[in-house]
Design a protein around this motif. Structure first.
Motif, PDB file in Angstrom:
ATOM      1  N   LYS A  98      25.740  45.677  48.359  1.00  0.00           N
ATOM      2  CA  LYS A  98      25.909  45.492  46.901  1.00  0.00           C
ATOM      3  C   LYS A  98      24.833  44.533  46.425  1.00  0.00           C
ATOM      4  CE  LYS A  98      29.236  41.666  47.335  1.00  0.00           C
ATOM      5  NZ  LYS A  98      29.093  41.518  48.788  1.00  0.00           N
ATOM      6  N   ASP A  99      24.449  44.657  45.178  1.00  0.00           N
ATOM      7  CA  ASP A  99      23.489  43.697  44.622  1.00  0.00           C
ATOM      8  C   ASP A  99      24.153  42.707  43.673  1.00  0.00           C
ATOM      9  OD1 ASP A  99      23.981  45.165  42.359  1.00  0.00           O
ATOM     10  OD2 ASP A  99      21.932  45.922  42.137  1.00  0.00           O
ATOM     11  N   GLY A 100      25.485  42.769  43.598  1.00  0.00           N
ATOM     12  CA  GLY A 100      26.251  41.796  42.811  1.00  0.00           C
ATOM     13  C   GLY A 100      26.894  40.756  43.702  1.00  0.00           C
ATOM     14  N   SER A 101      28.095  40.321  43.343  1.00  0.00           N
ATOM     15  CA  SER A 101      28.772  39.241  44.065  1.00  0.00           C
ATOM     16  C   SER A 101      30.250  39.565  44.201  1.00  0.00           C
ATOM     17  CB  SER A 101      28.602  37.917  43.324  1.00  0.00           C
ATOM     18  OG  SER A 101      29.421  36.920  43.877  1.00  0.00           O
ATOM     19  N   SER A 102      30.838  39.003  45.267  1.00  0.00           N
ATOM     20  CA  SER A 102      32.290  39.128  45.442  1.00  0.00           C
ATOM     21  C   SER A 102      33.042  37.937  44.876  1.00  0.00           C
ATOM     22  CB  SER A 102      32.617  39.270  46.939  1.00  0.00           C
ATOM     23  OG  SER A 102      31.978  40.394  47.489  1.00  0.00           O
ATOM     24  N   SER A 103      32.339  37.032  44.197  1.00  0.00           N
ATOM     25  CA  SER A 103      33.015  35.856  43.641  1.00  0.00           C
ATOM     26  C   SER A 103      33.926  36.258  42.491  1.00  0.00           C
ATOM     27  CB  SER A 103      31.993  34.833  43.163  1.00  0.00           C
ATOM     28  OG  SER A 103      31.189  35.374  42.146  1.00  0.00           O
ATOM     29  N   ILE A 104      34.959  35.453  42.314  1.00  0.00           N
ATOM     30  CA  ILE A 104      36.000  35.748  41.315  1.00  0.00           C
ATOM     31  C   ILE A 104      35.729  34.928  40.064  1.00  0.00           C
ATOM     32  CG2 ILE A 104      38.466  35.698  40.850  1.00  0.00           C
ATOM     33  CD1 ILE A 104      38.701  35.566  44.046  1.00  0.00           C
ATOM     34  N   VAL A 105      35.671  35.575  38.937  1.00  0.00           N
ATOM     35  CA  VAL A 105      35.526  34.884  37.649  1.00  0.00           C
ATOM     36  C   VAL A 105      36.843  34.995  36.908  1.00  0.00           C
ATOM     37  CG1 VAL A 105      34.284  34.765  35.470  1.00  0.00           C
ATOM     38  CG2 VAL A 105      33.068  35.393  37.566  1.00  0.00           C
ATOM     39  N   ALA A 123      40.912  38.449  35.725  1.00  0.00           N
ATOM     40  CA  ALA A 123      39.883  38.056  36.686  1.00  0.00           C
ATOM     41  C   ALA A 123      38.945  39.228  36.881  1.00  0.00           C
ATOM     42  CB  ALA A 123      40.502  37.629  38.006  1.00  0.00           C
ATOM     43  N   VAL A 124      37.655  38.918  37.033  1.00  0.00           N
ATOM     44  CA  VAL A 124      36.634  39.948  37.144  1.00  0.00           C
ATOM     45  C   VAL A 124      35.801  39.680  38.395  1.00  0.00           C
ATOM     46  CG1 VAL A 124      34.635  41.036  36.049  1.00  0.00           C
ATOM     47  CG2 VAL A 124      36.539  40.238  34.640  1.00  0.00           C
ATOM     48  N   ILE A 125      35.523  40.769  39.149  1.00  0.00           N
ATOM     49  CA  ILE A 125      34.648  40.703  40.317  1.00  0.00           C
ATOM     50  C   ILE A 125      33.534  41.710  40.070  1.00  0.00           C
ATOM     51  CG2 ILE A 125      34.500  40.953  42.826  1.00  0.00           C
ATOM     52  CD1 ILE A 125      37.677  40.671  42.697  1.00  0.00           C
ATOM     53  N   ASP A 126      32.311  41.206  39.796  1.00  0.00           N
ATOM     54  CA  ASP A 126      31.177  42.080  39.493  1.00  0.00           C
ATOM     55  C   ASP A 126      30.391  42.355  40.777  1.00  0.00           C
ATOM     56  OD1 ASP A 126      31.378  42.602  36.712  1.00  0.00           O
ATOM     57  OD2 ASP A 126      30.792  40.521  36.320  1.00  0.00           O
ATOM     58  N   LEU A 127      30.602  43.554  41.337  1.00  0.00           N
ATOM     59  CA  LEU A 127      29.909  43.912  42.572  1.00  0.00           C
ATOM     60  C   LEU A 127      28.501  44.414  42.314  1.00  0.00           C
ATOM     61  CD1 LEU A 127      32.798  45.806  44.419  1.00  0.00           C
ATOM     62  CD2 LEU A 127      32.111  43.405  44.659  1.00  0.00           C
ATOM     63  N   GLY A 128      28.196  44.797  41.098  1.00  0.00           N
ATOM     64  CA  GLY A 128      26.895  45.366  40.811  1.00  0.00           C
ATOM     65  C   GLY A 128      26.787  46.783  41.348  1.00  0.00           C
ATOM     66  N   ASP A 129      25.592  47.165  41.773  1.00  0.00           N
ATOM     67  CA  ASP A 129      25.388  48.494  42.368  1.00  0.00           C
ATOM     68  C   ASP A 129      25.845  48.465  43.824  1.00  0.00           C
ATOM     69  OD1 ASP A 129      24.309  49.250  39.982  1.00  0.00           O
ATOM     70  OD2 ASP A 129      22.216  49.128  40.657  1.00  0.00           O
ATOM     71  N   VAL A 130      26.744  49.369  44.168  1.00  0.00           N
ATOM     72  CA  VAL A 130      27.284  49.457  45.533  1.00  0.00           C
ATOM     73  C   VAL A 130      26.705  50.708  46.192  1.00  0.00           C
ATOM     74  CG1 VAL A 130      29.345  49.648  46.954  1.00  0.00           C
ATOM     75  CG2 VAL A 130      29.375  48.245  44.855  1.00  0.00           C
ATOM     76  N   THR A 131      26.093  50.510  47.383  1.00  0.00           N
ATOM     77  CA  THR A 131      25.429  51.621  48.077  1.00  0.00           C
ATOM     78  C   THR A 131      26.002  51.784  49.478  1.00  0.00           C
ATOM     79  OG1 THR A 131      23.384  51.217  46.857  1.00  0.00           O
ATOM     80  CG2 THR A 131      23.211  52.544  48.864  1.00  0.00           C
ATOM     81  N   VAL A 132      26.428  52.996  49.796  1.00  0.00           N
ATOM     82  CA  VAL A 132      26.860  53.333  51.152  1.00  0.00           C
ATOM     83  C   VAL A 132      25.615  53.739  51.934  1.00  0.00           C
ATOM     84  CG1 VAL A 132      28.222  54.902  52.578  1.00  0.00           C
ATOM     85  CG2 VAL A 132      29.175  53.985  50.449  1.00  0.00           C
ATOM     86  N   THR A 133      25.267  52.947  52.927  1.00  0.00           N
ATOM     87  CA  THR A 133      24.021  53.161  53.679  1.00  0.00           C
ATOM     88  C   THR A 133      24.229  53.888  54.989  1.00  0.00           C
ATOM     89  OG1 THR A 133      24.259  51.004  54.714  1.00  0.00           O
ATOM     90  CG2 THR A 133      22.999  51.096  52.657  1.00  0.00           C
ATOM     91  N   ASN A 134      25.486  53.983  55.436  1.00  0.00           N
ATOM     92  CA  ASN A 134      25.779  54.592  56.740  1.00  0.00           C
ATOM     93  C   ASN A 134      27.084  55.353  56.606  1.00  0.00           C
ATOM     94  OD1 ASN A 134      26.492  55.151  59.449  1.00  0.00           O
ATOM     95  ND2 ASN A 134      25.388  53.326  60.171  1.00  0.00           N
ATOM     96  N   THR A 135      27.136  56.600  56.949  1.00  0.00           N
ATOM     97  CA  THR A 135      28.305  57.447  56.680  1.00  0.00           C
ATOM     98  C   THR A 135      29.094  57.807  57.913  1.00  0.00           C
ATOM     99  OG1 THR A 135      26.944  59.451  56.851  1.00  0.00           O
ATOM    100  CG2 THR A 135      27.194  58.463  54.654  1.00  0.00           C
ATOM    101  N   VAL A 136      28.936  57.042  59.019  1.00  0.00           N
ATOM    102  CA  VAL A 136      29.648  57.404  60.257  1.00  0.00           C
ATOM    103  C   VAL A 136      30.740  56.387  60.585  1.00  0.00           C
ATOM    104  CG1 VAL A 136      27.654  58.637  61.192  1.00  0.00           C
ATOM    105  CG2 VAL A 136      27.923  56.194  61.668  1.00  0.00           C
ATOM    106  N   GLY A 137      31.121  55.541  59.663  1.00  0.00           N
ATOM    107  CA  GLY A 137      32.140  54.539  59.930  1.00  0.00           C
ATOM    108  C   GLY A 137      33.530  55.037  59.632  1.00  0.00           C
ATOM    109  N   ASN A 138      34.528  54.200  59.996  1.00  0.00           N
ATOM    110  CA  ASN A 138      35.912  54.485  59.640  1.00  0.00           C
ATOM    111  C   ASN A 138      36.092  54.324  58.138  1.00  0.00           C
ATOM    112  OD1 ASN A 138      36.615  54.928  62.331  1.00  0.00           O
ATOM    113  ND2 ASN A 138      36.937  52.722  62.659  1.00  0.00           N
ATOM    114  N   GLU A 139      37.150  54.905  57.603  1.00  0.00           N
ATOM    115  CA  GLU A 139      37.370  54.848  56.165  1.00  0.00           C
ATOM    116  C   GLU A 139      37.503  53.407  55.656  1.00  0.00           C
ATOM    117  OE1 GLU A 139      42.174  55.238  55.727  1.00  0.00           O
ATOM    118  OE2 GLU A 139      41.007  57.085  55.642  1.00  0.00           O
ATOM    119  N   ALA A 140      38.045  52.493  56.485  1.00  0.00           N
ATOM    120  CA  ALA A 140      38.225  51.107  56.051  1.00  0.00           C
ATOM    121  C   ALA A 140      36.891  50.398  55.833  1.00  0.00           C
ATOM    122  CB  ALA A 140      39.065  50.341  57.073  1.00  0.00           C
TER     123      ALA A 140
END
Length: 926
Positions: A98-105, A123-140
């Motif tokens: 992600k190019d945002g933050s997991s901090s809580i506002v 409360a707002v958590i702005d993650l920004g752009d979220v990119t999945v870079t690898n598609t072989v992981g578990n769903e979690a």
């Protein structure tokens, strides 16, 4: 439980009532939102203080999802439930970035922002752009998990068991797509029983050092859902003030408790700590602290009050009382102290202890640094600066004197003048501060080379924070100048700063300056001058009174002329030598004037002293007169002098005539400024004979001082030559439109009188006159055609038995003293009073061999022979005293007080002066 979720777009609304399982070992095909209650916190039928916990799972598909924002909403328009603790678990960074933050506002509600308790309902958590870079992981691996608490803080406006929705949502693609999940809660409005009981404790402090501050901590484990809490700290001694409470505050006891679960380093904490405190140090009344302090926290929601557990650490609220043992405490004596807690208006806990006063630690205020500004090489005639930093340790109100002294390196005459030394700034913990600086010269006729900076302050530690490292610091500026005529080019001079008092403080710091050349002085300066008065224009100055003139010189910033010369009073266009100077006071010396020193300017001025202690002429000469542009403030460029002056004794003033006070300045070799200030003179009143003054009448104009009489007194003369001074004893004024009329409490008798100020105490001038009557209007003396006797009567009424009036004898004109006196002058009750006659050689017998003294009351007023009433009643002689002078006291009884308007004094003798004179005549009520 009701659960709802949906995907919202600008074009459609899709409701999801069941959830498709995510495919193992791959990201979901599209962004998904799942909202569920956390086991153990899933009771949605909630009372006030009740809490639930929800888990929000946001899983991301392959590729990039832009502008992702997760929101938590326990309440919307009306605050019913508020946010408790929030925990964010990121998706695996191996698979998701992600190019945002997991901090809580957190967003505090408008109605609670800045209040004791600050509630967040969004409360707002702005993650920004979220990119999945690898598609072989578990769903979690592709899911962000947010766990958040919601607890009931209000049931206002709800009916019992009313549905309330707690929501969570995710926005993405610049808000073009929105997922929302909701869970229904059922709010109960009844009061639910609470099985928990509160607990309390206080730290036991047995000793406190005198002059020191000691924190006393106490704690309250309060398990109630939404109680009104107040605490107090009190010095229990009622007979002294040796133990005082400086502050009482609620302090953060860490996050993850039921009363504090926000980030305590944030400005938007749940408990607003800056409001949950009280301070008892009143700089005006008692800087040592207060006897009693109280802090009302108000209604505080407890997010875990309904959890099935006993009251414990999570229910704890921590308090701290800062206690001050004053320097007046008696060593080894015990002083009682106590704290208490109120819940919902009832005092539920009190704790007390006795604290012993023990010896104070030595005062030690470290001199952290002493630093030259712009190096150690300076020129003769140059102004320069050094800065010092000291640590003012935590104490009650104390005084510390720092000494700065210059000297020639290796011995000899000092060449650096200490022109100014002052506190430039102080930290947030420094309270009740006052600073005075005195200057002196170490050698007779030497340069001012010593400054004593006396700092009185307290440091109660009231503004300590983790980031406030400068709170205990005091910053001092020391301005100096290479003294003209003292500093020598090429020589070195030491400037030493140390603790002067308390003695033995040490912490000495020193600087060694080298004089390298001489300043090239400015030949043209843009100074401005102004001669004014605080009392406005057109002042009327009474003879003998002191007035103030204010000279303001605004120097050109950055200039350095060789000198600034000021002289006054200079000859005027009316008369020469009209004024004298009582004194000079430096009202302001701007901090940019680093070459100016008040001692050098005033005390070392050239003055021509007169016998009465005033000055006929004053000449001030500051060399050099530099302005160092330290502060961008015109006030710091100003030199303001107060000149106290008055009319020279012996000057024959003419009423309402203008007299001009002259002053001049030479501030470069070619620039001169001269000014004159007009003042109207008012001489002492000459009544041309004995007079009785009854009123003082002040002309109403802008120059009159509303606090009259202020410093004014009454100067009075009986003989027209010698004067005595009396207070102006008056009643409230009456306004006749043009004048304020002040009636004297007791009429005054004088030949001359006037208002004046004593001992160079200045006042605004007043234009006044007197209401008076001639003594002739009260006393009629038979046969006194030359008025010699009536003029002499002022010696009879001057309250002095040493001044007397010669009485006539047989053969003089008149041959006897026979006077009728209006009884109003005596200020007595006419029904029964005494008359005392004092005189040299008088006899108290009514008919003597060669002397006669008779005192009688004349009545009625309707029957007269010539100028005297026809009927008299003699007063009885009740006391006789022989001495110097003799005294005779008579008791007078008036048959009808309304008719007894006069007394008659008759004295006759065949023996002349000096053994026949009248010295006093007084009356008293019986």
């Amino acid at each position: 439980m009701k659960k709802m979720a949906g995907l919202y777009t600008p074009l459609c609304l899709l409701m999801i009532v069941s959830w498709t399982s995510l495919v193992d070992c791959a990201p979901p095909a599209e962004l998904t939102l799942d909202v569920n209650l956390v086991p153990g916190f899933d009771e949605v039928e909630v009372y006030i203080g009740g809490m639930t916990k929800m888990e929000v799972k946001v899983a991301f598909p392959a590729g990039t999802t832009s502008a992702v924002s997760i929101e938590l909403l326990p309440s919307t328009n009306v605050t019913i439930m508020a946010l408790g603790d929030i925990k964010v678990t990121d998706a695996s960074p191996t698979y998701v970035t992600k190019d945002g933050s997991s901090s809580i506002v957190r967003h505090i509600t408008d109605e609670t922002l800045g209040k004791n308790v600050q509630l967040s309902t969004r409360a707002v958590i702005d993650l920004g752009d979220v990119t999945v870079t690898n598609t072989v992981g578990n769903e979690a691996e592709y899911a962000y998990l947010i766990e958040f608490e919601s607890f009931v803080v209000s049931t206002t406006g709800l009916t019992d068991n009313e549905t309330h929705w707690v929501s969570a949502g995710v926005e993405y693609d610049n808000s073009n797509s929105i997922w929302v999940g909701q869970i229904a809660h059922y709010i109960r409005t009844a009061t639910q029983a609470n099985s928990k009981t509160p607990a309390f404790s206080m730290e036991n402090v047995t000793e406190i050092k005198m002059m020191s501050l000691t924190p006393v901590a106490f704690e309250a484990w309060v398990p109630y859902p939404n109680s009104f809490i107040a605490v107090e700290a009190i010095s229990l001694s009622t007979t002294n003030d040796h133990l005082r409470v400086v502050s009482l505050k609620c302090i953060a006891s860490g996050v993850k408790t039921n009363y504090e679960f926000y980030d305590t380093t944030s400005a938007t904490t749940f408990l607003n700590y800056p409001l949950l405190q009280a301070y008892g140090a009143d700089c005006a009344t008692d800087p040592g602290g207060a006897r009693r302090l109280r802090v009302e926290l108000g209604n505080i929601p407890n997010r875990g009050s309904r959890l099935p557990a006993v009251a414990g650490e999570v229910d704890k609220i921590k308090f701290e009382a800062m206690v001050h043992m004053k320097s007046t405490a008696i060593l080894s004596d015990e002083y009682p102290f106590g704290v208490g807690v109120e819940i919902d208006g009832s005092e539920v806990w009190v704790a007390t202890m006795n604290v012993t006063a023990i010896a104070a630690d030595p005062i030690d205020f470290p001199l952290d640094s002493f630093t030259a500004v712009n190096g150690l090489s300076k020129q003769v005639g140059e102004g320069f600066l050094a800065t010092a930093v000291i640590t003012f340790e935590k104490r009650g109100l104390v005084s510390v004197i720092y000494k700065v002294q210059s000297s020639k390196n290796g011995g000899g005459t000092s060449g650096i003048m200490i022109s100014q030394a002052y506190v430039d700034s102080s930290g947030a913990n420094i309270e009740c501060a006052s600073v005075t600086t005195t200057y002196e010269a170490s050698e007779v006729d030497g340069i001012v080379d010593i400054a004593y900076i006396n700092i009185t302050a307290a440091n109660h530690g009231t503004n300590n924070t983790a980031v406030n490292t400068d709170a205990d610091k005091i910053h001092i500026n020391v301005a100096m100048v290479g003294g003209v005529g003292y500093a020598v080019d090429g020589q070195q001079y030491d400037v030493v700063m140390t603790i002067h008092e308390p003695s033995g403080g040490g912490h000495t710091k020193s600087l060694t300056y080298t004089m390298s050349g001489t300043v090239t002085y400015a030949t043209n300066c843009n100074h401005t001058f102004e001669l004014t008065s605080d009392c406005g224009d057109n002042q009327v100055i009474t003879e003998g009174s002191t007035f103030d003139l204010i000279l303001t010189i605004t120097t050109e910033r950055g200039s350095n002329p060789e000198s600034l010369q000021i002289e006054f009073p200079i000859p005027s266009n009316v008369t020469d030598g009209t004024f004298v100077v009582c004194g000079i006071e430096v009202v302001k010396m701007g901090k940019n004037l680093v070459c100016f020193n008040p001692v050098q300017l005033v005390d070392n001025a050239n003055k021509t002293l007169l016998s009465d202690g005033t000055y006929e002429y004053v000449a001030v000469d500051m060399k050099p007169a530099c302005n160092m542009p330290l502060f961008d403030d015109e006030e710091e460029d100003k030199l303001v002098l107060r000149i106290k002056s008055k009319f020279k004794e012996g000057i024959n003033l003419t009423r309402s005539e203008d007299y001009w006070f002259g002053i001049g300045s030479k501030y470069t070799s070619t620039q001169i400024w001269v000014a004159q200030y007009p003042l109207s003179g008012q001489p002492i009143y000459d009544f041309e004979g004995p007079a009785i003054i009854t009123h003082v009448n002040i002309l109403n104009n802008i120059n009159d001082n509303s606090t009259f009489p202020g410093n004014y007194s009454m100067s009075r003369s009986f003989d027209g030559t010698s004067f005595d001074t009396l207070p102006v004893d008056i009643g409230a004024p009456a306004d006749n439109g043009t004048h304020s009329i002040y009636q004297l409490t007791s009429p005054l008798i004088a030949k001359k009188a006037g208002l004046m100020t004593e001992n160079c105490n200045s006042m605004c001038g007043v234009d006044y006159d007197f209401t008076y009557v001639s003594l002739k209007d009260y006393i009629d003396i038979f046969g006194d055609d030359s008025e010699l006797l009536i003029n002499g009567m002022i010696n009879v009424f001057d309250n002095s038995s040493s001044t007397c009036m010669n009485l006539p004898v047989q053969g003089n004109t008149p041959p006897v003293f026979w006077a009728r006196i209006n009884t109003t002058i005596l200020n007595i009750n006419l029904q029964s009073f005494t008359i005392t006659v004092e005189g040299e050689g008088i006899s108290c017998v009514r008919h003597g061999a060669d002397k006669v003294l008779q005192v009688s009351i004349s009545y009625p007023v309707t029957s007269s022979v010539g100028r005297f009433h026809g009927d008299v009643k003699f007063c009885k002689n009740t006391m006789s005293t022989t001495g110097s002078p003799n005294t005779c006291t008579y008791t007078c009884m008036c048959p009808n007080p309304a008719e007894c308007s006069e007394i008659i004094i008759f004295l006759a003798s065949t023996v002349g002066a000096p053994s026949w004179s009248l010295c006093g005549l007084t009356a008293e009520n019986l």
